[in-house]
Structures are given as C-alpha cells and as structure tokens.
Design a protein around this motif. Structure first.
Motif, mmCIF file in Angstrom:
data_model
loop_
_atom_site.group_PDB
_atom_site.id
_atom_site.type_symbol
_atom_site.label_atom_id
_atom_site.label_comp_id
_atom_site.label_asym_id
_atom_site.label_seq_id
_atom_site.Cartn_x
_atom_site.Cartn_y
_atom_site.Cartn_z
ATOM 1 N N UNK A 1 6.422 -5.262 -24.502
ATOM 2 C CA UNK A 1 7.428 -4.949 -23.487
ATOM 3 C C UNK A 1 6.935 -5.328 -22.093
ATOM 4 N N UNK A 2 5.671 -5.023 -21.811
ATOM 5 C CA UNK A 2 5.112 -5.340 -20.500
ATOM 6 C C UNK A 2 5.100 -6.849 -20.276
ATOM 7 N N UNK A 3 4.723 -7.610 -21.292
ATOM 8 C CA UNK A 3 4.708 -9.068 -21.158
ATOM 9 C C UNK A 3 6.121 -9.614 -20.977
ATOM 10 N N UNK A 4 7.079 -9.021 -21.671
ATOM 11 C CA UNK A 4 8.470 -9.456 -21.529
ATOM 12 C C UNK A 4 8.962 -9.202 -20.107
ATOM 13 N N UNK A 5 8.640 -8.044 -19.562
ATOM 14 C CA UNK A 5 9.043 -7.722 -18.188
ATOM 15 C C UNK A 5 8.347 -8.658 -17.202
ATOM 16 N N UNK A 6 7.058 -8.910 -17.403
ATOM 17 C CA UNK A 6 6.335 -9.823 -16.511
ATOM 18 C C UNK A 6 6.948 -11.219 -16.531
ATOM 19 N N UNK A 7 7.310 -11.707 -17.722
ATOM 20 C CA UNK A 7 7.937 -13.025 -17.824
ATOM 21 C C UNK A 7 9.285 -13.038 -17.111
ATOM 22 N N UNK A 8 10.060 -11.983 -17.283
ATOM 23 C CA UNK A 8 11.359 -11.901 -16.633
ATOM 24 C C UNK A 8 11.200 -11.891 -15.116
ATOM 25 N N UNK A 9 10.299 -11.048 -14.630
ATOM 26 C CA UNK A 9 10.098 -10.967 -13.176
ATOM 27 C C UNK A 9 9.570 -12.282 -12.620
ATOM 28 N N UNK A 10 8.694 -12.935 -13.354
ATOM 29 C CA UNK A 10 8.168 -14.219 -12.895
ATOM 30 C C UNK A 10 9.293 -15.250 -12.809
ATOM 31 N N UNK A 11 10.208 -15.226 -13.752
ATOM 32 C CA UNK A 11 11.313 -16.188 -13.717
ATOM 33 C C UNK A 11 12.283 -15.873 -12.583
ATOM 34 N N UNK A 12 12.373 -14.626 -12.191
ATOM 35 C CA UNK A 12 13.283 -14.219 -11.116
ATOM 36 C C UNK A 12 12.668 -14.443 -9.735
ATOM 37 N N UNK A 13 11.381 -14.550 -9.643
ATOM 38 C CA UNK A 13 10.709 -14.667 -8.351
ATOM 39 C C UNK A 13 10.124 -16.058 -8.132
ATOM 40 N N UNK A 14 10.751 -17.065 -8.674
ATOM 41 C CA UNK A 14 10.272 -18.416 -8.429
ATOM 42 C C UNK A 14 10.555 -18.761 -6.976
ATOM 43 N N UNK A 15 9.659 -19.510 -6.388
ATOM 44 C CA UNK A 15 9.818 -19.880 -4.979
ATOM 45 C C UNK A 15 11.060 -20.752 -4.826
ATOM 46 N N UNK A 16 11.897 -20.436 -3.849
ATOM 47 C CA UNK A 16 13.080 -21.266 -3.623
ATOM 48 C C UNK A 16 12.675 -22.632 -3.087
ATOM 49 N N UNK A 17 13.542 -23.604 -3.262
ATOM 50 C CA UNK A 17 13.269 -24.944 -2.754
ATOM 51 C C UNK A 17 13.151 -24.864 -1.233
ATOM 52 N N UNK A 18 12.175 -25.576 -0.670
ATOM 53 C CA UNK A 18 12.010 -25.510 0.792
ATOM 54 C C UNK A 18 13.225 -26.133 1.500
ATOM 55 N N UNK A 19 13.621 -25.490 2.592
ATOM 56 C CA UNK A 19 14.750 -26.009 3.357
ATOM 57 C C UNK A 19 14.246 -27.063 4.325
ATOM 58 N N UNK A 20 15.037 -28.102 4.487
ATOM 59 C CA UNK A 20 14.681 -29.150 5.437
ATOM 60 C C UNK A 20 15.018 -28.685 6.850
ATOM 61 N N UNK A 21 14.210 -29.031 7.807
ATOM 62 C CA UNK A 21 14.559 -28.697 9.180
ATOM 63 C C UNK A 21 15.882 -29.368 9.559
ATOM 64 N N UNK A 22 16.584 -28.805 10.512
ATOM 65 C CA UNK A 22 17.917 -29.298 10.909
ATOM 66 C C UNK A 22 17.876 -30.754 11.307
ATOM 67 N N UNK A 23 16.822 -31.240 11.977
ATOM 68 C CA UNK A 23 16.740 -32.625 12.434
ATOM 69 C C UNK A 23 16.704 -33.587 11.225
ATOM 70 N N UNK A 24 15.939 -33.231 10.184
ATOM 71 C CA UNK A 24 15.855 -34.086 8.989
ATOM 72 C C UNK A 24 17.149 -34.037 8.197
ATOM 73 N N UNK A 25 17.775 -32.896 8.116
ATOM 74 C CA UNK A 25 18.998 -32.763 7.344
ATOM 75 C C UNK A 25 20.120 -33.591 7.971
ATOM 76 N N UNK A 26 20.160 -33.664 9.276
ATOM 77 C CA UNK A 26 21.236 -34.393 9.955
ATOM 78 C C UNK A 26 21.061 -35.898 9.792
#
Length: 66
Positions: free
Chosen positions: A39-64
C-alpha cells in the motif's frame, strides 16, 4: 490418575503447541507488513506521478517571437 496423565501430556505438548502458535503469529504479522508495504509503495507511486515537474514556461519575449 486421569488428571495427572492429562497434565503431563499437556506439559509434554507445550513446546510444540507454543511453536505452532508463534509460527502462526509470525505469518500473520509478515502478511500484514507485506500488505502495508504494498500500500505504501502504491501511494508513493501515485504521489510521484501527481507531482511531476510541470513543463518550464518560456519567458514572454521568447514566446512572442516564436
């Protein structure tokens, strides 16, 4: 006489009976620990999948400029 024989027989069987109870208790405890670990390993796997780092946002100058 029967009481004395019964008590002697019970005393002779005590080590074996005690060992059987101890073994059963150990198996029950081992099963409970394995379930908690799973159960602990299942919870750890679930939490790890939920806390993946989001894709980095590009600064406004690069996005434009694309």
């Amino acid at each position: 006489m029967y009481v004395a024989t019964h008590l002697i027989e019970k005393a002779r069987r005590w080590p074996v009976d005690s060992q059987l109870v101890a073994r059963r208790n150990a198996m029950v405890a081992s099963t409970a620990l394995a379930q908690r670990r799973a159960e602990r390993e299942e919870v750890e796997e679930y939490l790890a999948s939920r806390h993946q780092a989001p894709a980095p946002e590009l600064p406004a100058a690069h996005a434009a400029h694309g």
